[in-house]
Write a protein that holds these residues in place. Structure first.
Motif, PDB file in Angstrom:
ATOM      1  N   LEU A 120       0.853  -1.188   0.000  1.00 34.42           N
ATOM      2  CA  LEU A 120       0.000   0.000   0.000  1.00 34.42           C
ATOM      3  C   LEU A 120       0.889   1.237   0.000  1.00 34.42           C
ATOM      4  N   SER A 121       0.746   2.081  -1.008  1.00 27.85           N
ATOM      5  CA  SER A 121       1.610   3.259  -1.096  1.00 27.85           C
ATOM      6  C   SER A 121       1.266   4.311  -0.048  1.00 27.85           C
ATOM      7  N   LEU A 122       0.043   4.280   0.457  1.00 24.74           N
ATOM      8  CA  LEU A 122      -0.425   5.271   1.430  1.00 24.74           C
ATOM      9  C   LEU A 122      -0.189   6.693   0.929  1.00 24.74           C
ATOM     10  N   ASP A 123      -0.571   6.936  -0.327  1.00 26.26           N
ATOM     11  CA  ASP A 123      -0.532   8.296  -0.858  1.00 26.26           C
ATOM     12  C   ASP A 123      -1.437   9.186  -0.019  1.00 26.26           C
ATOM     13  N   PHE A 124      -1.193  10.478  -0.091  1.00 25.39           N
ATOM     14  CA  PHE A 124      -1.954  11.403   0.744  1.00 25.39           C
ATOM     15  C   PHE A 124      -3.412  11.539   0.309  1.00 25.39           C
ATOM     16  N   VAL A 125      -3.754  11.000  -0.875  1.00 19.51           N
ATOM     17  CA  VAL A 125      -5.163  11.010  -1.284  1.00 19.51           C
ATOM     18  C   VAL A 125      -5.980  10.040  -0.431  1.00 19.51           C
ATOM     19  N   GLU A 126      -5.303   9.128   0.285  1.00 19.85           N
ATOM     20  CA  GLU A 126      -6.019   8.203   1.170  1.00 19.85           C
ATOM     21  C   GLU A 126      -6.370   8.939   2.458  1.00 19.85           C
ATOM     22  N   THR A 127      -7.234   9.925   2.324  1.00 13.10           N
ATOM     23  CA  THR A 127      -7.541  10.814   3.443  1.00 13.10           C
ATOM     24  C   THR A 127      -8.166  10.074   4.618  1.00 13.10           C
ATOM     25  N   ASP A 128      -8.937   9.030   4.346  1.00 19.96           N
ATOM     26  CA  ASP A 128      -9.576   8.288   5.428  1.00 19.96           C
ATOM     27  C   ASP A 128      -8.535   7.598   6.314  1.00 19.96           C
ATOM     28  N   LEU A 129      -7.547   6.975   5.688  1.00 18.41           N
ATOM     29  CA  LEU A 129      -6.528   6.270   6.457  1.00 18.41           C
ATOM     30  C   LEU A 129      -5.583   7.238   7.170  1.00 18.41           C
ATOM     31  N   TRP A 130      -5.236   8.319   6.514  1.00 16.28           N
ATOM     32  CA  TRP A 130      -4.377   9.312   7.171  1.00 16.28           C
ATOM     33  C   TRP A 130      -5.089   9.965   8.344  1.00 16.28           C
ATOM     34  N   TRP A 131      -6.398  10.205   8.222  1.00 14.46           N
ATOM     35  CA  TRP A 131      -7.132  10.754   9.372  1.00 14.46           C
ATOM     36  C   TRP A 131      -7.111   9.754  10.528  1.00 14.46           C
TER      37      TRP A 131
END
Length: 301
Positions: free
Chosen positions: A210-221
């Motif tokens: 999983l690259s965990l790009d910053f578009v993954e706002t749900d996971l970063w939150w």
């Protein structure tokens, strides 16, 4: 391994032969007859690129989002499993969380949705149980095309429901869904793993593919909120660990992201990654041992 929890992204699918993500995007643009209006550009965040494609198609060709997502679901279902999928299943993890839409991790299409409620759109409770493993498709699945989380609006709605679930409590009409917030239930020691979100506050989680790009706002939150609870608010105890695996070759270029993950209480584990298959085999082999010691000596931050 008993109680092993994994969060797995799309990169493990890239070992299989088939379409690349860019090929899929081009097929979507063609399906939407948007080739004259929409240009692929790495500078466009994907959720907004999806909105551009869909809104252009909706305006110019009256394409319905249901038809577009059904097309994407069919394409996703064509992805073939590989040896890494099989090796992951052999670990018999308690929980597998995935951002993938297809069922290559399960090995076959599940016969029964075992979610607390039947979600048509968002994925707070989306679960399939196969053998001893719970599979949580946190961004939707191809059996339910409208649940596939792609666009900016969908990410916003998902995040809204996630925050309600964790912080303020739910408003679902089903009696099966707990009404108190997750924070209150952790206080009361009444966490029964209704949702994949629970695991972020209770169990060690290993993230790879999983690259965990910053578009993954749900996971970063979710990572940020968990870290704030641990270090700042301290409303609930947070004792679990989260591990993020990355090829050594990407560490230098990804320093900006790894710094942010470290600030959010995520442990970074870097492994040789020039050979993609060998890289994932090394992760799976390590997870088959005691997680705390299996990657001793690997670069971590």
């Amino acid at each position: 391994m008993k109680n092993l929890v994994l969060l797995i992204g799309n990169d493990i699918n890239n070992i299989s032969r088939g379409q690349s993500w860019k090929d899929l995007l081009q097929d979507v643009i063609t399906f939407c007859h948007a080739g004259d209006c929409v240009q692929l550009d790495d500078k466009k965040p994907f959720p907004l690129l999806y909105e551009e494609i869909f809104l252009t198609a909706s305006k110019n060709h009256k394409i319905r989002e249901r038809d577009l997502k059904s097309f994407i679901a069919i394409k996703a279902a064509e992805i073939q499993g590989n040896s890494i999928h099989s090796a992951i299943r052999a670990l018999r993890p308690a929980h597998i969380l995935t951002t993938n839409y297809e069922f290559t991790l399960e090995g076959s299409t599940p016969l029964e949705n075992t979610s607390l409620i039947n979600e048509k759109f968002y994925s707070i409770f989306r679960r399939y149980r196969v053998g001893d493993t719970n599979y949580w498709h946190i961004h939707g699945d191809c059996l339910n095309p409208m649940s596939i989380n792609l666009g900016f609006e969908h990410y916003g709605g998902q995040l809204q429901l996630m925050r309600n679930y964790v912080v303020s409590g739910t408003v679902y009409t089903s009696k099966e869904v707990p009404k108190p917030s997750l924070l209150r239930r952790i206080h009361a020691k009444e966490v029964y793993f209704h949702s994949w979100i629970d695991l972020f506050f209770t169990d060690d989680i290993h993230i790879f593919g999983l690259s965990l790009d910053f578009v993954e706002t749900d996971l970063w939150w979710l990572l940020t909120y968990r870290a704030r609870q641990k270090f700042h608010h301290k409303n609930v105890p947070v004792h679990n660990k989260i591990y993020y695996y990355i090829p050594e070759e990407y560490v230098a270029a990804s320093k900006y992201k790894l710094d942010l993950l470290t600030a959010n209480d995520v442990t970074i584990i870097a492994l040789p990654g020039k050979d993609k298959l060998a890289y994932y085999e090394s992760i799976v082999k390590g997870l088959g041992k005691t997680p705390q010691s299996s990657f001793h000596g690997c670069e971590s931050r």
